[in-house]
Design an enzyme around this catalytic site. Structure first.
Site, PDB file in Angstrom:
ATOM      1  N   GLU A 128       0.845  -1.194   0.000  1.00 39.91           N
ATOM      2  CA  GLU A 128       0.000   0.000   0.000  1.00 39.91           C
ATOM      3  C   GLU A 128       0.882   1.246   0.000  1.00 39.91           C
ATOM      4  O   GLU A 128       2.067   1.161   0.343  1.00 39.91           O
ATOM      5  CB  GLU A 128      -0.890  -0.017   1.250  1.00 39.91           C
ATOM      6  N   GLU A 242       7.772 -17.213  -3.672  1.00 37.52           N
ATOM      7  CA  GLU A 242       8.093 -15.939  -4.330  1.00 37.52           C
ATOM      8  C   GLU A 242       9.557 -15.569  -4.089  1.00 37.52           C
ATOM      9  O   GLU A 242      10.273 -15.153  -5.004  1.00 37.52           O
ATOM     10  CB  GLU A 242       7.171 -14.828  -3.808  1.00 37.52           C
ATOM     11  N   GLY A 339      32.888  -1.575 -20.557  1.00 37.89           N
ATOM     12  CA  GLY A 339      33.268  -0.200 -20.845  1.00 37.89           C
ATOM     13  C   GLY A 339      32.047   0.622 -21.258  1.00 37.89           C
ATOM     14  O   GLY A 339      30.929   0.366 -20.788  1.00 37.89           O
ATOM     15  N   THR A 365      12.238  -6.948   1.475  1.00 38.66           N
ATOM     16  CA  THR A 365      13.540  -6.329   1.200  1.00 38.66           C
ATOM     17  C   THR A 365      14.683  -7.098   1.878  1.00 38.66           C
ATOM     18  O   THR A 365      14.443  -7.940   2.760  1.00 38.66           O
ATOM     19  CB  THR A 365      13.569  -4.877   1.727  1.00 38.66           C
TER      20      THR A 365
HETATM   21  C1  LIG Z   1       8.712  -3.090  -9.665  1.00 39.06           C
HETATM   22  C2  LIG Z   1       7.989  -3.481  -8.413  1.00 39.06           C
HETATM   23  C3  LIG Z   1       7.058  -4.510  -8.447  1.00 39.06           C
HETATM   24  C4  LIG Z   1       6.342  -4.843  -7.303  1.00 39.06           C
HETATM   25  N1  LIG Z   1       5.340  -5.779  -7.377  1.00 39.06           N
HETATM   26  C5  LIG Z   1       4.509  -5.934  -6.315  1.00 39.06           C
HETATM   27  C6  LIG Z   1       3.341  -6.756  -6.427  1.00 39.06           C
HETATM   28  O1  LIG Z   1       3.060  -7.353  -7.473  1.00 39.06           O
HETATM   29  N2  LIG Z   1       2.521  -6.851  -5.349  1.00 39.06           N
HETATM   30  C7  LIG Z   1       2.769  -6.207  -4.159  1.00 39.06           C
HETATM   31  O2  LIG Z   1       1.997  -6.341  -3.233  1.00 39.06           O
HETATM   32  N3  LIG Z   1       3.891  -5.428  -4.027  1.00 39.06           N
HETATM   33  C8  LIG Z   1       4.748  -5.285  -5.073  1.00 39.06           C
HETATM   34  N4  LIG Z   1       5.859  -4.479  -4.954  1.00 39.06           N
HETATM   35  C9  LIG Z   1       6.132  -3.831  -3.685  1.00 39.06           C
HETATM   36  C10 LIG Z   1       7.308  -4.387  -2.910  1.00 39.06           C
HETATM   37  O3  LIG Z   1       6.999  -5.655  -2.406  1.00 39.06           O
HETATM   38  C11 LIG Z   1       7.623  -3.364  -1.803  1.00 39.06           C
HETATM   39  O4  LIG Z   1       8.179  -2.221  -2.436  1.00 39.06           O
HETATM   40  C12 LIG Z   1       8.553  -3.904  -0.747  1.00 39.06           C
HETATM   41  O5  LIG Z   1       7.921  -4.894   0.008  1.00 39.06           O
HETATM   42  C13 LIG Z   1       9.009  -2.791   0.227  1.00 39.06           C
HETATM   43  O6  LIG Z   1       7.916  -2.067   0.690  1.00 39.06           O
HETATM   44  P1  LIG Z   1       7.953  -0.470   0.594  1.00 39.06           P
HETATM   45  O7  LIG Z   1       8.329  -0.078  -0.777  1.00 39.06           O
HETATM   46  O8  LIG Z   1       6.662   0.068   1.121  1.00 39.06           O
HETATM   47  O9  LIG Z   1       9.136  -0.014   1.557  1.00 39.06           O
HETATM   48  P2  LIG Z   1       9.047   0.264   3.119  1.00 39.06           P
HETATM   49  O10 LIG Z   1       8.347  -0.849   3.798  1.00 39.06           O
HETATM   50  O11 LIG Z   1       8.508   1.642   3.326  1.00 39.06           O
HETATM   51  O12 LIG Z   1      10.587   0.239   3.513  1.00 39.06           O
HETATM   52  C14 LIG Z   1      11.462   1.302   3.149  1.00 39.06           C
HETATM   53  C15 LIG Z   1      12.899   0.922   3.535  1.00 39.06           C
HETATM   54  O13 LIG Z   1      12.970   0.703   4.941  1.00 39.06           O
HETATM   55  C16 LIG Z   1      13.476  -0.599   5.205  1.00 39.06           C
HETATM   56  N5  LIG Z   1      12.787  -1.124   6.391  1.00 39.06           N
HETATM   57  C17 LIG Z   1      11.461  -1.281   6.575  1.00 39.06           C
HETATM   58  N6  LIG Z   1      11.221  -1.790   7.781  1.00 39.06           N
HETATM   59  C18 LIG Z   1      12.414  -1.976   8.387  1.00 39.06           C
HETATM   60  C19 LIG Z   1      12.840  -2.493   9.658  1.00 39.06           C
HETATM   61  N7  LIG Z   1      11.948  -2.948  10.525  1.00 39.06           N
HETATM   62  N8  LIG Z   1      14.156  -2.525   9.939  1.00 39.06           N
HETATM   63  C20 LIG Z   1      15.057  -2.075   9.035  1.00 39.06           C
HETATM   64  N9  LIG Z   1      14.727  -1.588   7.818  1.00 39.06           N
HETATM   65  C21 LIG Z   1      13.430  -1.534   7.493  1.00 39.06           C
HETATM   66  C22 LIG Z   1      13.156  -1.413   3.978  1.00 39.06           C
HETATM   67  O14 LIG Z   1      14.011  -2.528   3.873  1.00 39.06           O
HETATM   68  C23 LIG Z   1      13.383  -0.390   2.883  1.00 39.06           C
HETATM   69  O15 LIG Z   1      14.744  -0.307   2.607  1.00 39.06           O
HETATM   70  C24 LIG Z   1       6.610  -4.170  -6.081  1.00 39.06           C
HETATM   71  C25 LIG Z   1       7.582  -3.160  -6.043  1.00 39.06           C
HETATM   72  C26 LIG Z   1       8.238  -2.787  -7.191  1.00 39.06           C
HETATM   73  C27 LIG Z   1       9.212  -1.634  -7.126  1.00 39.06           C
END
Ligand SMILES: Cc1cc2nc3c(=O)[nH]c(=O)nc-3n(C[C@H](O)[C@H](O)[C@H](O)COP(=O)(O)OP(=O)(O)OC[C@H]3O[C@@H](n4cnc5c(N)ncnc54)[C@H](O)[C@@H]3O)c2cc1C
Length: 379
Positions: A128, A242, A339, A365
């Site tokens: 979300e 996954e 290169g 992540t």
């Molecule tokens: C091209 C693409 C395709 C995708 N496809 C899908 C899909 O099909 N379905 C779907 O549901 N999602 C999808 N996603 C979403 C993806 O799973 C999320 O981007 C990912 O889970 C991270 O969530 P976020 O982006 O909200 O980052 P956040 O949760 O906001 O995290 C931001 C940063 O903080 C770090 N972080 C968060 N919590 C902690 C913690 N407790 N301790 C230390 N570090 C932390 C994270 O590792 C990250 O570096 C997709 C994303 C992309 C870019």
């Protein structure tokens, strides 16, 4: 342990390689520019039995198990395909498993069979705008109203969300952020369900990515997967597959880049000698090869254990991080060895370099994998 190579698996590799050579490579650049793969590709892949690998024949799949799916993923990338292509063509790998596990005949007939036949496309929507890592914190809510749920909320970064006919959607069936999650299959076209703009990205250009919005969307209760409030567990159970798929994409991308860089270093001469004759270059290629092979072996080992039903959540997280780290190192080194040419759109390594960056973000992540690993260590 490397996945055992049976005559059937050799055939599967050949089938996959032929599919990529004939149906993908001549068009991949066009799809990268168009921002999506055509629907006809799903049908073609289904007709030859590739789309349904890893799904039982009883639900319209082609049979085979997790290890066969891994081999298909590996072979697609090693034949010159890409992780972006896999994200686009095999989105059902994350959209369908919860339905298959539920054994709900209605859902199997309406969504699983047509998707595996290549005539429908499905997505999985968990993330979300407020966050993706904290799955229990989901705020998209479904309120029960007779034999329907009324869904309100938003999802983002949804793979194949532009093209999808239905979306397996994680919703909260209590108050927002309560962690009481359920999975609903929400069909495109329902009043109040809007697919937003096509999101532009660093890589995975042939894979469409969407924002979704739900305003008072009425979804039949029959579209719920499994009992209410079992969504969190269902999501966690499917994460292993996954994450192993993403780990496979990572080491296979690394292997492909080792091959591309090795060929380049043999052909390219500087100061009167091939690059591959320089010790520095040879050692760099050796290190790239070692990291890719070690990652492959470890991912295969963990995949074998998952396929055997072992509870290896920590090992899956480690496999993803090991493979992503190998991939990050290799794509960077491969581009550098090319290169200036490596920086051009004409170079295949350029695409892998961009595509690779998502592998440590999607499906949980690197940091979230480390959290799982730390918990597994008792920390
Ligand atoms: C091209 C693409 C395709 C995708 N496809 C899908 C899909 O099909 N379905 C779907 O549901 N999602 C999808 N996603 C979403 C993806 O799973 C999320 O981007 C990912 O889970 C991270 O969530 P976020 O982006 O909200 O980052 P956040 O949760 O906001 O995290 C931001 C940063 O903080 C770090 N972080 C968060 N919590 C902690 C913690 N407790 N301790 C230390 N570090 C932390 C994270 O590792 C990250 O570096 C997709 C994303 C992309 C870019």
């Amino acid at each position: 342990m490397t996945i055992v190579d049976t005559p059937e698996r050799r055939q599967l590799r050949e089938l996959t390689r032929a599919f990529v050579t004939k149906e993908v490579l001549p068009y991949l650049d066009d799809w990268e520019r168009a921002g999506e793969v055509p629907r006809s590709l799903h049908e073609t892949a289904a007709k030859i039995g590739l789309l349904g690998i890893g799904f039982p024949e009883s639900v319209g799949g082609s049979g085979g198990d997790l290890l066969d799916s891994i081999l298909v993923t590996e072979e697609i990338i090693r034949s010159g395909g890409s992780s972006g292509l896999i994200a686009a063509l095999f989105t059902h790998g994350i959209a369908l498993p919860h339905m298959v596990a539920s054994r709900d005949d209605g859902l199997l007939e309406r969504y699983v069979r047509p998707t595996l036949a290549g005539t429908m496309i499905g997505s999985l929507a968990i993330t979300e705008p407020d966050g993706g890592s904290d799955v229990a914190g989901i705020r998209t809510c479904a309120r029960r109203d007779g034999d329907h749920y009324v869904v309100n909320g938003a999802k983002t970064y949804i793979t194949s969300g532009i093209r999808a006919d239905f979306v397996t959607t994680a919703v909260c069936t209590d108050f927002p952020g309560s962690g009481s999650l359920s999975l609903l299959v929400i069909e495109k076209g329902l009043p109040g369900f809007t697919v937003g703009r096509r999101l532009e990205k660093l890589g995975w250009h042939c894979s469409d990515t969407a924002e979704l919005s739900f305003v008072d969307v009425r979804v039949p209760v029959t579209n719920r997967i499994g009992p209410e409030d079992t969504g969190f567990l269902a999501i966690m159970q499917q994460f292993a597959t996954e994450r192993l798929s993403l780990a496979t994409q990572a080491y296979a991308t690394a292997q492909r880049c080792v091959e591309l860089a090795t060929r380049w270093c043999r052909d390219r001469s500087t100061f009167g000698r091939p690059l591959a004759s320089r010790q520095l270059v040879r050692h760099r290629l050796a290190e790239m090869h070692t990291r890719a092979e070690a990652a492959r072996e470890y991912v295969h080992d963990v995949a074998e254990r998952v396929a055997a039903g072992e509870p290896v959540v920590t090992e899956v997280a480690m496999a993803k991080n090991v493979a992503v780290a190998a991939c990050d190192f290799v794509v960077d080194a491969a581009l550098q060895l090319h290169g200036g040419f490596g920086y051009l759109r004409d170079a295949e390594v350029e695409r892998h370099y961009r595509d690779a960056r998502i592998l440590g973000i999607g499906g949980g992540t690197t940091e979230i994998m480390n959290e799982i690993i730390a918990k597994g260590m008792g920390l």
